[in-house]
Motif scaffolding. Structure first.
Motif, PDB file in Angstrom:
ATOM      1  N   ASN A 195       1.240   6.295   8.129  1.00 30.46           N
ATOM      2  CA  ASN A 195      -0.221   5.994   7.632  1.00 30.46           C
ATOM      3  C   ASN A 195      -0.340   4.381   7.074  1.00 30.46           C
ATOM      4  O   ASN A 195       0.230   4.061   6.246  1.00 30.46           O
ATOM      5  CB  ASN A 195      -0.927   6.706   6.392  1.00 30.46           C
ATOM      6  N   VAL A 249       0.899  -1.181   0.024  1.00 29.74           N
ATOM      7  CA  VAL A 249      -0.091   0.113  -0.173  1.00 29.74           C
ATOM      8  C   VAL A 249       0.745   1.326   0.013  1.00 29.74           C
ATOM      9  O   VAL A 249       0.458   2.163  -0.623  1.00 29.74           O
ATOM     10  CB  VAL A 249      -0.938  -0.128   1.111  1.00 29.74           C
ATOM     11  N   VAL A 284       3.525  13.210  -1.610  1.00 28.32           N
ATOM     12  CA  VAL A 284       2.055  12.782  -1.458  1.00 28.32           C
ATOM     13  C   VAL A 284       1.328  13.492  -0.186  1.00 28.32           C
ATOM     14  O   VAL A 284       0.199  14.144  -0.180  1.00 28.32           O
ATOM     15  CB  VAL A 284       2.100  11.128  -1.379  1.00 28.32           C
ATOM     16  N   PHE A 296      -7.517  -0.191   4.529  1.00 28.39           N
ATOM     17  CA  PHE A 296      -7.760   1.335   4.980  1.00 28.39           C
ATOM     18  C   PHE A 296      -8.043   1.767   6.386  1.00 28.39           C
ATOM     19  O   PHE A 296      -8.055   2.627   6.891  1.00 28.39           O
ATOM     20  CB  PHE A 296      -7.888   2.310   3.987  1.00 28.39           C
ATOM     21  N   ASN A 315      -1.117   5.654  -2.023  1.00 37.35           N
ATOM     22  CA  ASN A 315      -0.076   5.351  -0.882  1.00 37.35           C
ATOM     23  C   ASN A 315      -0.541   5.418   0.374  1.00 37.35           C
ATOM     24  O   ASN A 315       0.069   5.706   1.338  1.00 37.35           O
ATOM     25  CB  ASN A 315       0.727   6.510  -1.010  1.00 37.35           C
ATOM     26  N   GLY A 316      -1.791   4.761   0.772  1.00 39.03           N
ATOM     27  CA  GLY A 316      -2.361   4.581   1.981  1.00 39.03           C
ATOM     28  C   GLY A 316      -3.556   5.353   2.298  1.00 39.03           C
ATOM     29  O   GLY A 316      -4.579   5.010   3.065  1.00 39.03           O
ATOM     30  N   HIS A 317      -3.884   6.386   1.282  1.00 39.75           N
ATOM     31  CA  HIS A 317      -5.214   7.240   1.578  1.00 39.75           C
ATOM     32  C   HIS A 317      -6.271   6.394   1.053  1.00 39.75           C
ATOM     33  O   HIS A 317      -6.104   5.694  -0.113  1.00 39.75           O
ATOM     34  CB  HIS A 317      -4.976   8.524   0.616  1.00 39.75           C
ATOM     35  N   LYS A 338      -5.665  -0.579  -3.056  1.00 40.27           N
ATOM     36  CA  LYS A 338      -4.045  -0.343  -1.954  1.00 40.27           C
ATOM     37  C   LYS A 338      -3.361   0.661  -2.595  1.00 40.27           C
ATOM     38  O   LYS A 338      -3.203   1.854  -1.902  1.00 40.27           O
ATOM     39  CB  LYS A 338      -3.606  -1.814  -1.874  1.00 40.27           C
TER      40      LYS A 338
END
Lengths: 477, 477
Positions: free
Chosen positions: B80, A58, A68, B313, A285-287, A281
């Motif tokens: 994150n 991710v 980012v 997430f 980048n995780g958001h 994923k």
């Protein structure tokens, strides 16, 4: 503010036990890790210890990438609202994403997770011609929603037949190592695709109609499986003849991870284009964000129900700003190229390990999507499940994060952030070497003489069934 | 970077037409609004024009609230990642959320959207005792996922019977204005609850078993419906006797919006506690996050399938930091109190309008969740659908954003950010007054003499069927 409060680890564990659903599992449950910050391919715990992260696909462009973070923070301060208002970020991002795909995949739906994307893909497929039957692969995992448990044998294998959805049909996983047709088969691609054709015929005989075939372009939870070249083309032919659509699930494997291509379905060649691609994923980048891309034809058919599609958070300006920043970083830092180079380096190192360690049954991978399948016996392919767990736990003691998956949980999955380096690869392989050596000594395992023979037939069959490996320069020992 | 590119509005529209699914509708489609920034209860378009936002219940504590932005930005830069690692934000947020709820609602599952929350709620209910049947309300909307279309008549009313899920059963919406039992009924709460009881009996006769009753605590898309006091208690008794669970959907109405209470289900009294509460929209002030809260008993039953629940997430440290900041701001700025005060003020103004405007059939609301139902005829309740659209469009020309909803799209929905002021209320009502006056003149509509009679019976029945209005100090003219 939360940031000001720091709990003792035991207190964190207590509160988690009290307030978080017990079905939500934690890594290393007997001694879980508390991570407080991360950067690039590294995660740091509350005592300052640094872990090399080989599992977080991710955190695609590296944990907390400043570009980012900045793009997200800037847009959050300016506007974050729904897509019922016009916004440039939405359309610019859609245009940018489209440019990475074959031309006919031109219409986007923005949603919040890979699961939401796959559920929408099913809705698009069901609406397309009103067909209902879905073909999915053995060991597949497509998400946590009720509709996706139905098509995820990785999850529903625990359920009784009565609990399974009768409109869902399982095709064998195109796994040429452990599957129904292996590397010694003359044409595994056709053999696996013919299984799909047989299912279609059976469905037709019962009066059913195929809405879609869904598969990850490379099975991830299913065991890092790389389908033989030409498999998807043949499946697509059969499915489309039946009026169905092809859904390529790129949630785990998209965005340049495979190195040679931006999308993993492209590994099969230019003559294969899915009707629907789902993403997830790594996209933010995780958001929490994701996307479904499809053709104009499928999108137009979806409107014929008269039903609006509205997703409150999907495609908001913050998510799109972050999505654009991720694409920028992949390009600017040539992360796809890095995935190719470091992946090639890593797989070569692992191939050398295979010559040394009887526990290693198979090394397979493309770019930074790599699987190391552990077996107790290379001929019988007895899954070395406990040994895989042991490797994972020992690596954790060396501050390396890895996980094991696949139907037997015996496949070590390497899918790190794409900023992973050759030095990181050296470290992982060195530690793994040490752990395997100790394990094999304890178990009294030695390399069987049969190993050379086994490798021989694999070498012979490579050109027909696994040319992707050759494409990426990966040579089998 | 995206922020640097600014497109002409026509270009934005063109790209949207090309790349965004046509099922994704835009506000004011013949002349959509391009919003570039927002603050508090205001949104600004690309020419600098400021709109008063009366519809974005997602931007709960005000658009781009600096505390929320800062919490998100700070955490994004630090870490994150997923909830398989321990993190304080996750458990602190769960603990904080729990403190707003009755004690027995103690176990959280963090997900990414109200839709994901409602789907998980269904999974929890199905697993609880293995029952399958779901009771939902007429006109209900619970989300965009396939499982939720099944339980959302607001969406599936367009489908044929064959396309509907046979395990889903519709109870009448407890709407005492337009529904089956109205304000002139002696005991609408019992009458509506008995309808649920009848459904349960019918399901049992067919051999089915009730898994859950799901309802928004106050129906939102269904037309800003406020159920009569005691309704949910009686429904809960019937449903629990049948072994089913009560799911309260607070996605639209939670987090203090109703003014007197933090959760809208609490309006029914302390003797009503749902088994599952789902949250969404306002929870992260626009950030994609949401939550399901349930009892220990339900959570433990969910583990018996042996199936892990993992949401990539869900519950990540950034979402939780944002969630905590939202709770902080609600408290610090007494936004629940503001919702109560400004809501009361607004509803009083609207009640005065009702005395003046024949088009206004009903004013109902709690806190900053208000509905203005427009009718062509106050006795026949003929929905004034076109007129509602006209009001919306005219208000847009006055730079006020409002929408119309309900099964006849004739209910003006007012659900602004909670920082809405009495001056904002004055402005909306003043503009609405002007538009309605013109509309009524054009239509030749006049106040019928019957209006006083109608109001009389409503006044008489208030104490028994709608005490919530009295609780909030709202008097009916």
């Amino acid at each position: 503010m939360a940031a000001a409060v720091i709990l003792e680890k035991d207190r964190t564990i207590d509160l988690r036990r009290k307030h978080i659903g017990p079905s939500c599992k934690i890594f290393f449950s007997h001694d879980p890790i508390k991570i407080v910050r991360a950067k690039g391919q590294y995660m740091h715990d509350e005592t300052g210890r640094r872990y090399l992260d080989c599992i977080n696909n991710v955190a695609h462009v590296g944990h907390c990438h400043p570009d980012v973070v900045q793009a997200g923070a800037r847009q959050m301060a300016q506007l974050n609202t729904n897509s019922r208002f016009l916004h440039d970020n939405l359309v610019l991002y859609a245009q940018r994403l489209q440019a990475t795909l074959p031309e006919k995949l031109s219409v986007c739906y923005f949603v919040n997770s890979g699961s939401e994307a796959n559920d929408l893909a099913l809705r698009l497929a069901w609406q397309y011609r009103g067909h209902k039957d879905i073909i999915t692969l053995e060991n597949a995992y497509h998400g946590h929603l009720s509709s996706l448990i139905d098509i995820s044998p990785y999850k529903f294998h625990q359920l009784s037949d009565a609990e399974r959805n009768p409109f869902v049909h399982l095709a064998p996983s195109p796994d040429v190592y452990r599957g129904k047709y292996r590397a010694d088969h003359a044409d595994p691609a056709t053999a696996y695709a013919d299984e799909v054709k047989d299912i279609i015929e059976k469905v037709h005989k019962k009066g059913g109609k195929i809405a879609a075939f869904i598969a990850e372009s490379l099975q991830s939870c299913g065991g890092q499986v790389i389908p033989p070249l030409g498999y998807f083309q043949q499946v697509a032919k059969h499915v489309r003849q039946a009026g169905g659509l092809i859904i390529a699930d790129e949630v785990q494997v998209g965005f340049g991870r495979v190195g040679t291509h931006f999308w993993a379905f492209q590994l099969q060649g230019d003559d294969f284009v899915p009707d629907i691609v789902t993403m997830g994923k790594p996209i933010g980048n995780g958001h929490p964000m994701s996307c479904v891309v499809t053709t104009k034809e499928v999108a137009e058919a979806f409107t014929t129900s008269g039903m609006e599609y509205f997703n409150t958070f999907g495609g908001n300006p913050v998510s799109c700003a972050i999505g654009l920043a991720v694409l920028d970083v992949i390009e600017k830092e040539d992360l796809q190229g890095n995935a190719l180079r470091v992946g090639r380096y890593l797989i070569n190192l692992l191939q050398q390990q295979k010559e040394k360690h009887p526990l290693i049954g198979d090394i397979r991978g493309l770019g930074l999507f790599v699987g190391v399948e552990l077996v107790r016996d290379r001929l019988k392919l007895t899954p070395a499940t406990a040994e895989a767990q042991e490797v994972i736990y020992k690596l954790k003691e060396d501050y390396i994060l890895l996980s094991a998956d696949g139907p037997h949980r015996n496949v070590l999955k390497i899918k790190p952030p794409l900023c992973f380096t050759t030095a990181d690869a050296d470290l992982v392989v060195e530690k793994m070497d040490h752990i395997l050596t100790e394990l094999e000594a304890a178990l009294g395992l030695k390399l069987p003489t049969a190993v050379n023979t086994e490798n021989e037939w694999r070498k012979d069959s490579m050109s027909s069934c696994r040319p992707m490996r050759t494409d990426t320069g990966i040579t089998v020992a």
